[in-house]
Design a protein around this motif. Structure first.
Motif, PDB file in Angstrom:
ATOM      1  N   THR A 121      79.114  24.369  35.751  1.00 36.37           N
ATOM      2  CA  THR A 121      80.041  24.138  36.851  1.00 36.37           C
ATOM      3  C   THR A 121      81.263  25.020  36.669  1.00 36.37           C
ATOM      4  N   PRO A 122      81.107  26.350  36.784  1.00 36.74           N
ATOM      5  CA  PRO A 122      82.237  27.231  36.580  1.00 36.74           C
ATOM      6  C   PRO A 122      83.282  27.064  37.669  1.00 36.74           C
ATOM      7  N   THR A 123      84.504  27.471  37.322  1.00 40.86           N
ATOM      8  CA  THR A 123      85.555  27.441  38.312  1.00 40.86           C
ATOM      9  C   THR A 123      85.309  28.539  39.333  1.00 40.86           C
ATOM     10  N   LEU A 124      85.237  28.201  40.571  1.00 40.01           N
ATOM     11  CA  LEU A 124      84.899  29.178  41.600  1.00 40.01           C
ATOM     12  C   LEU A 124      86.101  29.480  42.467  1.00 40.01           C
ATOM     13  N   ALA A 125      86.098  30.697  43.017  1.00 37.45           N
ATOM     14  CA  ALA A 125      87.073  30.991  44.040  1.00 37.45           C
ATOM     15  C   ALA A 125      86.753  30.069  45.214  1.00 37.45           C
ATOM     16  N   PRO A 126      87.771  29.654  45.964  1.00 33.12           N
ATOM     17  CA  PRO A 126      87.519  28.709  47.048  1.00 33.12           C
ATOM     18  C   PRO A 126      86.435  29.244  47.983  1.00 33.12           C
ATOM     19  N   GLY A 127      85.480  28.403  48.289  1.00 31.12           N
ATOM     20  CA  GLY A 127      84.441  28.774  49.249  1.00 31.12           C
ATOM     21  C   GLY A 127      83.379  29.685  48.706  1.00 31.12           C
ATOM     22  N   LEU A 128      83.387  29.972  47.428  1.00 32.26           N
ATOM     23  CA  LEU A 128      82.403  30.912  46.878  1.00 32.26           C
ATOM     24  C   LEU A 128      81.150  30.156  46.446  1.00 32.26           C
ATOM     25  N   ASP A 129      80.071  30.452  47.113  1.00 34.20           N
ATOM     26  CA  ASP A 129      78.798  29.799  46.810  1.00 34.20           C
ATOM     27  C   ASP A 129      77.952  30.779  46.007  1.00 34.20           C
ATOM     28  N   LEU A 130      77.662  30.399  44.758  1.00 35.09           N
ATOM     29  CA  LEU A 130      76.955  31.328  43.872  1.00 35.09           C
ATOM     30  C   LEU A 130      75.444  31.300  44.062  1.00 35.09           C
ATOM     31  N   SER A 131      74.949  30.463  44.941  1.00 34.22           N
ATOM     32  CA  SER A 131      73.492  30.390  45.083  1.00 34.22           C
ATOM     33  C   SER A 131      72.919  31.719  45.558  1.00 34.22           C
ATOM     34  N   PHE A 132      73.760  32.537  46.221  1.00 35.56           N
ATOM     35  CA  PHE A 132      73.246  33.839  46.666  1.00 35.56           C
ATOM     36  C   PHE A 132      72.828  34.695  45.469  1.00 35.56           C
ATOM     37  N   VAL A 133      73.562  34.574  44.367  1.00 34.15           N
ATOM     38  CA  VAL A 133      73.219  35.383  43.190  1.00 34.15           C
ATOM     39  C   VAL A 133      71.817  35.021  42.700  1.00 34.15           C
ATOM     40  N   ASP A 134      71.507  33.722  42.684  1.00 34.94           N
ATOM     41  CA  ASP A 134      70.162  33.282  42.280  1.00 34.94           C
ATOM     42  C   ASP A 134      69.107  33.889  43.213  1.00 34.94           C
ATOM     43  N   THR A 135      69.411  33.860  44.497  1.00 36.86           N
ATOM     44  CA  THR A 135      68.465  34.403  45.482  1.00 36.86           C
ATOM     45  C   THR A 135      68.265  35.902  45.267  1.00 36.86           C
ATOM     46  N   ALA A 136      69.382  36.607  45.020  1.00 36.00           N
ATOM     47  CA  ALA A 136      69.294  38.065  44.833  1.00 36.00           C
ATOM     48  C   ALA A 136      68.482  38.406  43.586  1.00 36.00           C
ATOM     49  N   VAL A 137      68.671  37.637  42.518  1.00 33.26           N
ATOM     50  CA  VAL A 137      67.912  37.895  41.284  1.00 33.26           C
ATOM     51  C   VAL A 137      66.426  37.641  41.527  1.00 33.26           C
ATOM     52  N   ALA A 138      66.123  36.575  42.249  1.00 36.52           N
ATOM     53  CA  ALA A 138      64.712  36.286  42.553  1.00 36.52           C
ATOM     54  C   ALA A 138      64.099  37.431  43.358  1.00 36.52           C
ATOM     55  N   LEU A 139      64.918  38.052  44.192  1.00 39.88           N
ATOM     56  CA  LEU A 139      64.413  39.120  45.065  1.00 39.88           C
ATOM     57  C   LEU A 139      64.301  40.463  44.335  1.00 39.88           C
ATOM     58  N   HIS A 140      65.305  40.798  43.546  1.00 40.80           N
ATOM     59  CA  HIS A 140      65.357  42.140  42.946  1.00 40.80           C
ATOM     60  C   HIS A 140      64.869  42.193  41.494  1.00 40.80           C
ATOM     61  N   GLY A 141      64.750  41.043  40.840  1.00 49.35           N
ATOM     62  CA  GLY A 141      64.319  41.050  39.444  1.00 49.35           C
ATOM     63  C   GLY A 141      65.501  40.914  38.510  1.00 49.35           C
ATOM     64  N   SER A 142      65.190  40.707  37.238  1.00 49.91           N
ATOM     65  CA  SER A 142      66.256  40.423  36.267  1.00 49.91           C
ATOM     66  C   SER A 142      66.384  41.495  35.192  1.00 49.91           C
ATOM     67  N   GLY A 143      65.659  42.598  35.319  1.00 47.49           N
ATOM     68  CA  GLY A 143      65.744  43.661  34.324  1.00 47.49           C
ATOM     69  C   GLY A 143      66.954  44.553  34.555  1.00 47.49           C
ATOM     70  N   ILE A 144      67.248  45.365  33.549  1.00 53.67           N
ATOM     71  CA  ILE A 144      68.397  46.264  33.641  1.00 53.67           C
ATOM     72  C   ILE A 144      68.248  47.245  34.796  1.00 53.67           C
ATOM     73  N   GLU A 145      66.973  47.585  35.132  1.00 54.19           N
ATOM     74  CA  GLU A 145      66.746  48.542  36.222  1.00 54.19           C
ATOM     75  C   GLU A 145      67.182  47.966  37.578  1.00 54.19           C
ATOM     76  N   SER A 146      67.402  46.653  37.630  1.00 55.13           N
ATOM     77  CA  SER A 146      67.803  46.031  38.903  1.00 55.13           C
ATOM     78  C   SER A 146      69.317  45.929  39.041  1.00 55.13           C
TER      79      SER A 146
END
Ligand code: FES
Length: 282
Positions: A121-146
């Motif tokens: 539960t990190p401190t977030l900037a107001p209104g910042l939803d981090l779920s997009f980062v999870d979605t982007a990683v699922a889409l682009h991969g988690s390796g350094i090349e991504s």
């Protein structure tokens, strides 16, 4: 955590002791070797003239060889102990180090945190939803090349690279904080600070430069009260971006607000070009 801290301390002390012992052994051996050589040579000379001294020579050679073997045995154990202690130290230190710490240290480590919140539960900037980062990683991969596609996706979504999103990115991928910091600072396309609601791209290409682009930029910065070293006004309505040729040099000097072009500008006309966007409902 206390257990790991104690283990790290113990392993660290053992590393220091092993290194000190190895160094001491090396120094002592380096000092003794010439003396032993000298003594053996002297005895060998004496044995040539007096054969009864041969047992003394043999005893001395035996003593030197024994000392040499004992030192080799001791140093081997010290070396293995050093390797084991180093591994234990690194393992304990890794457990103690918070993941994501050290990410562009001067910048991210100084981010304000309202409390030592758990990582989930990190401190977030107001209104910042981090779920997009999870979605982007699922889409682009988690390796350094991504790394670059992921940073581009994050920037497109948030319009800049929020520190919280970058921390989350490092948690989810193999990309290290140092790699994120290096990539995001190398490419000019990435922003590390929030962008205003409207992006004003003032052309500073050659044609616009000679037609007064500098005065246009300075007038807009003054009009919007943008502080020195910043590019966005205090209300975060406009961000001024100085860009290369926008491709309509015949209209120089030119600016573009969110893709809408205004040309043949004077400083006053540049101010007017912003007004329709300034009056938009929030
Ligand atoms: S130099 Fe400004 S549009 Fe080309």
């Amino acid at each position: 955590m206390t257990l790991y801290r104690r283990a790290a301390w113990a392993a660290g002390i053992l590393v220091v002791l092993c290194v000190a012992s190895l160094l001491a052994d090396y120094v002592i051996a380096a000092q003794r070797a010439p003396q032993d050589d000298k003594r053996i040579k002297s005895l060998q000379e004496q044995v040539k003239s007096d054969a009864s001294l041969a047992p003394n020579l043999a005893a001395e050679q035996k003593r030197i060889t024994g000392a040499h073997l004992a030192r080799k045995f001791r140093d081997r154990w010290l070396a293995w102990s050093l390797i084991a202690a180093s591994a234990a130290f690194l393992a304990s230190a890794k457990r103690l180090a918070p993941r994501g710490a050290g990410f562009q240290p001067a910048r991210v480590a100084s981010l304000p945190r309202s409390s030592p919140a758990p990582r989930s539960t990190p401190t977030l900037a107001p209104g910042l939803d981090l779920s997009f980062v999870d979605t982007a990683v699922a889409l682009h991969g988690s390796g350094i090349e991504s790394a670059i596609p992921l940073l581009q996706a994050i920037q497109t979504h948030y319009r800049y690279l929020p520190d919280e999103a970058l921390r989350r990115l490092c948690e989810l991928t193999e990309i290290t904080p140092a790699q994120v910091a290096g990539t995001s600072s190398f490419y000019g396309q990435f922003r590390r600070s929030p962008v205003g609601k409207h992006l004003v791209r003032v052309c500073h290409g050659t044609a616009c430069h000679v037609s007064g682009a500098r005065q246009i930029t300075e007038e807009l910065r003054r009009y919007l009260a943008i502080p020195d070293a910043a590019d966005t006004d205090p209300s975060r309505t406009f961000t001024i971006d100085e860009v290369a040729c926008l491709g309509c040099c015949s209209l120089a000097p030119v600016l573009m607000v969110d893709g809408h072009t205004a040309g043949r500008l004077t400083p006053a006309a540049a101010r007017e070009a912003l007004k329709p966007f300034d009056q938009e409902p929030a």
